[in-house]
Design a protein around this motif. Structure first.
Motif, PDB file in Angstrom:
ATOM      1  N   ARG A 227       0.853  -1.191   0.000  1.00 53.60           N
ATOM      2  CA  ARG A 227       0.000   0.000   0.000  1.00 53.60           C
ATOM      3  C   ARG A 227       0.892   1.245   0.000  1.00 53.60           C
ATOM      4  O   ARG A 227       1.984   1.228   0.562  1.00 53.60           O
ATOM      5  N   GLN A 229       2.051   4.445   1.364  1.00 50.66           N
ATOM      6  CA  GLN A 229       2.013   5.119   2.659  1.00 50.66           C
ATOM      7  C   GLN A 229       2.678   6.489   2.534  1.00 50.66           C
ATOM      8  O   GLN A 229       3.750   6.623   1.945  1.00 50.66           O
ATOM      9  N   HIS A 242      -7.010   6.588   4.498  1.00 52.20           N
ATOM     10  CA  HIS A 242      -8.246   5.800   4.623  1.00 52.20           C
ATOM     11  C   HIS A 242      -9.448   6.708   4.423  1.00 52.20           C
ATOM     12  O   HIS A 242      -9.455   7.859   4.875  1.00 52.20           O
ATOM     13  N   GLU A 243     -10.482   6.174   3.783  1.00 54.37           N
ATOM     14  CA  GLU A 243     -11.662   6.982   3.472  1.00 54.37           C
ATOM     15  C   GLU A 243     -12.391   7.497   4.709  1.00 54.37           C
ATOM     16  O   GLU A 243     -13.113   8.504   4.636  1.00 54.37           O
ATOM     17  N   ASP A 244     -12.221   6.840   5.851  1.00 54.51           N
ATOM     18  CA  ASP A 244     -12.904   7.292   7.069  1.00 54.51           C
ATOM     19  C   ASP A 244     -12.422   8.663   7.531  1.00 54.51           C
ATOM     20  O   ASP A 244     -13.120   9.341   8.303  1.00 54.51           O
ATOM     21  N   HIS A 245     -11.239   9.073   7.088  1.00 57.17           N
ATOM     22  CA  HIS A 245     -10.672  10.341   7.540  1.00 57.17           C
ATOM     23  C   HIS A 245     -10.940  11.493   6.568  1.00 57.17           C
ATOM     24  O   HIS A 245     -10.416  12.585   6.754  1.00 57.17           O
ATOM     25  N   CYS A 342     -12.847   3.781  -3.471  1.00 58.32           N
ATOM     26  CA  CYS A 342     -12.007   3.115  -2.457  1.00 58.32           C
ATOM     27  C   CYS A 342     -11.226   1.940  -3.018  1.00 58.32           C
ATOM     28  O   CYS A 342     -10.358   1.398  -2.321  1.00 58.32           O
ATOM     29  N   LYS A 344     -12.220  -1.053  -3.413  1.00 59.69           N
ATOM     30  CA  LYS A 344     -12.517  -2.189  -2.547  1.00 59.69           C
ATOM     31  C   LYS A 344     -13.809  -2.849  -3.026  1.00 59.69           C
ATOM     32  O   LYS A 344     -14.644  -2.204  -3.665  1.00 59.69           O
TER      33      LYS A 344
END
Length: 631
Positions: A227, A229, A242-245, A342, A344
């Motif tokens: 990935r 980074q 990450h998409e949550d952020h 994403c 995913k």
């Protein structure tokens, strides 16, 4: 004769150049020096690795000793095509031998070769020197090496060739046809003879759920999953984005305003610093590939590339799509966000709606055959049987919340026309205000009628032509999943040319699987766009809606299991949902925007009430239909 113990040879300079071992430069360095971009914002320039800093690590990994397979699970707009072509061109220059490029279908293959591959070869002096001639199905290099061009849908193109290097594009679109083998497996078998010398590059956006071929490859079949980074510009902490952020400034809830005002940000989970697009691009430029679980001398390596690390996708676009997916119950919207942004798979869930679950959605404050004050339009779905018609009427709010207003069974066509064109329902709390059905869809299934003169399909078409009046439309369900919930085709065509007749009858095609999932999810307690039932909804309605359930079969696919033949109101309610879907042209959301523009213009007349809104929506629909007819 005495043979001397030593024999000396003297080579000419030309012979020395031929026999000298060729030094292979790093693939990413060679690509940046020799490939000229032919399209996009950087057309005409050399391939710029600084724009997509994650690309060099992938190309260099593919040609490392010991690495045989590389998989890239990536979002769109991430330069996947440039990555595939750069890897192919390096192989053409330094690895003589047969190669193969595969695409999902023949049209995609032809377009990629003629619009992308060949222009890149002609636009580079180095690549022109390698190219000899092009024929359909392959092209030949000056060293005699063939480059085969294959479609995943053609078994003949997947067989009878042996190749050293393979480049497979969008493998999640490789459909397995009955009796014709598995395309990905058969492509891989073409490289068996080359053993450790083979190289296979697989690139794709993940499609659907966890059965995605590229997702399975990079997460299960590969020795390593790497990935990208990146370090935070403020605190320097290295992290995986990450998409949550992803957050939105000012707590804005309008996706269009988020894009227009550029309100999307990425919030560092360690220090809380809000990254702009510029800060994100700087962080991505300083990133590096790091494996989740490093392996010594891996044979297969996977890479994960979400849209968050792409300089071509703004954080505001990402945030707007995220908000849209979070506020929707439509699996298609959520899946497109998971797959497209994403990178995913979309994790689908089984849906089993029981009768008591349906009845728990009753709003006891709403009487039967009454419209809530929040409603802006009514839609109706009609399921056709041999001797009757089942119907369901839904009211819709501006945020796509819905209420069951009426349901039941009709006996004659005159009853159907009376419901669609003549019935008006009172608005709760507004004395004298009523609302009629704005759009209705009727199933055009081919059941026989009692008199057996016309089929139900012929009857539906005839009544819709004669008395549809832009309100009643024939409906037909699709036999397989489609990329939109609702599409249409003109069935009235000229006899000789086959061209659609202007103003002819339109048949609307529904993705039944997707629309039923949407309906069931809107009946859940945690629905974002909830569906409520009027207070007098009976067990008969609940029994119809609980007649089917979505379960996972032995192959891991989600399929509909029919528990009862009494499912007519389920089909009718599903059709009523389709009439309000955003993919219906023109959509209810679009017409509400038009109505909003009409009512916000400076004018002397007051804002229309429920009686007038239907005429405004109808006028907006007429204008939109006229535009479509002229295209």
């Amino acid at each position: 004769m005495t043979v001397p113990e030593f024999v000396c040879f003297r080579f000419t300079d030309a012979e020395r150049r031929i026999f000298r071992k060729r030094v292979r430069p790093q693939p990413s360095v060679w690509a940046a020096q020799n490939i000229v971009v032919q399209d996009g914002p950087f057309a005409g320039s050399r391939l710029r690795m600084d724009v997509t800093p994650y690309m060099p690590g992938i190309i260099d990994t593919l040609y490392q000793p010991g690495v045989e397979e590389v998989g890239v699970c990536a979002s769109p707009q991430i330069s996947k095509s440039e990555l595939l072509f750069a890897s192919l061109f390096y192989s053409m220059e330094f690895f003589p031998g047969p190669k193969l490029v595969a695409m999902p279908d023949e049209d995609t293959l032809t377009r990629a070769v003629e619009k992308k591959l060949l222009p890149r070869i002609r636009g580079s002096a180095t690549l022109r020197r390698l190219f000899y001639r092009y024929a359909k199905g392959a092209f030949e290099l000056t060293d005699g090496s063939p480059v085969y061009l294959a479609s995943s849908q053609s078994p003949a193109q997947r067989a009878s060739v042996t190749v050293m290097h393979e480049f497979l594009d969008e493998i999640d679109l490789y459909r397995q046809l009955a009796g014709q083998g598995a395309p990905i497996t058969e492509f891989e078998e073409r490289t068996i003879s080359y053993g450790h010398k083979r190289k296979i590059l697989k690139i794709s956006k993940p499609m659907g759920d966890e059965t995605s071929a590229i997702w399975i490859f990079v997460t299960i079949d590969c020795d390593e999953l790497r990935r990208w980074q990146v370090p935070c510009s403020a605190c320097g902490t290295v992290q995986i984005m990450h998409e949550d952020h992803v957050v939105v400034l000012e707590h804005c809830k309008d996706p269009r305003e988020i894009k227009r005002r550029k309100l999307g940000r990425y919030k560092c989970p360690h220090c809380g610093y809000l990254w702009t697009d510029h800060a994100r691009n700087q962080a991505v430029a300083r990133g590096e590939w790091i494996a989740d679980e490093p392996v010594l001398r891996p044979r297969a390596v996977g890479f994960h590339l979400p849209a968050l690390v792409s300089p071509f996708v703004s954080l505001s676009e990402f945030a707007a799509d995220k908000l849209t997916a979070e506020n929707s119950d439509d699996d298609r919207v959520k899946r497109d966000y998971a797959n497209g942004r994403c990178a995913k798979p979309f994790k689908a869930i089984a849906l089993d709606t029981k009768e008591e679950t349906v009845l728990s959605r009753r709003a006891m404050w709403l009487p039967a055959k009454t419209v809530p004050v929040e409603a802006v339009a009514l839609t109706c779905g009609i399921d056709v049987q041999m001797d009757s018609f089942w119907f369901s009427v839904l009211a819709w709010g501006r945020e796509m919340q819905s209420w069951l207003v009426d349901y039941g069974q009709l006996r004659t066509w005159e009853d159907v026309m009376g419901l669609v064109h003549g019935t008006r329902y009172p608005v709760l709390g507004r004395d004298g205000s009523t609302l009629g059905i704005w759009r209705a869809g009727i199933d055009s299934g081919g059941n026989k009628t009692k008199h057996e003169i016309l089929t139900r399909t012929e009857e539906v078409y005839s009544w819709c032509r004669a008395r549809g009046d832009g309100r009643l439309f024939p409906i037909k369900g699709r036999s397989r999943d489609y990329h939109v919930n609702v599409s249409w085709t003109t069935i009235d065509k000229l006899p000789h040319s086959g061209r659609p007749i202007p103003g002819g009858l339109q048949l609307y095609l529904l993705d039944v699987n997707s629309l039923k999932r949407l309906l069931y999810k809107r009946l859940r307690q945690d629905a974002k766009q909830p569906m409520l039932l009027h207070g007098q909804t009976g067990e008969d309605y609940a029994r119809h809606l609980a007649a089917e359930r979505l379960v996972k079969d032995r192959a891991g696919n989600y399929v509909w299991e029919q528990l009862s033949d009494t499912n007519h109101l389920l089909d009718a309610t599903m059709i009523a949902h389709a009439c309000a879907d955003d993919s219906w042209t023109p959509s209810l959301s679009y017409l509400l925007e038009q109505e909003h523009e009409e009512t916000t213009k400076p004018r002397e007349t007051p804002r229309p009430d429920a009686d007038d809104r239907g005429s405004i929506l109808a006028a907006a629909a007429s204008r939109a239909s006229a535009i479509l007819a002229n295209r």
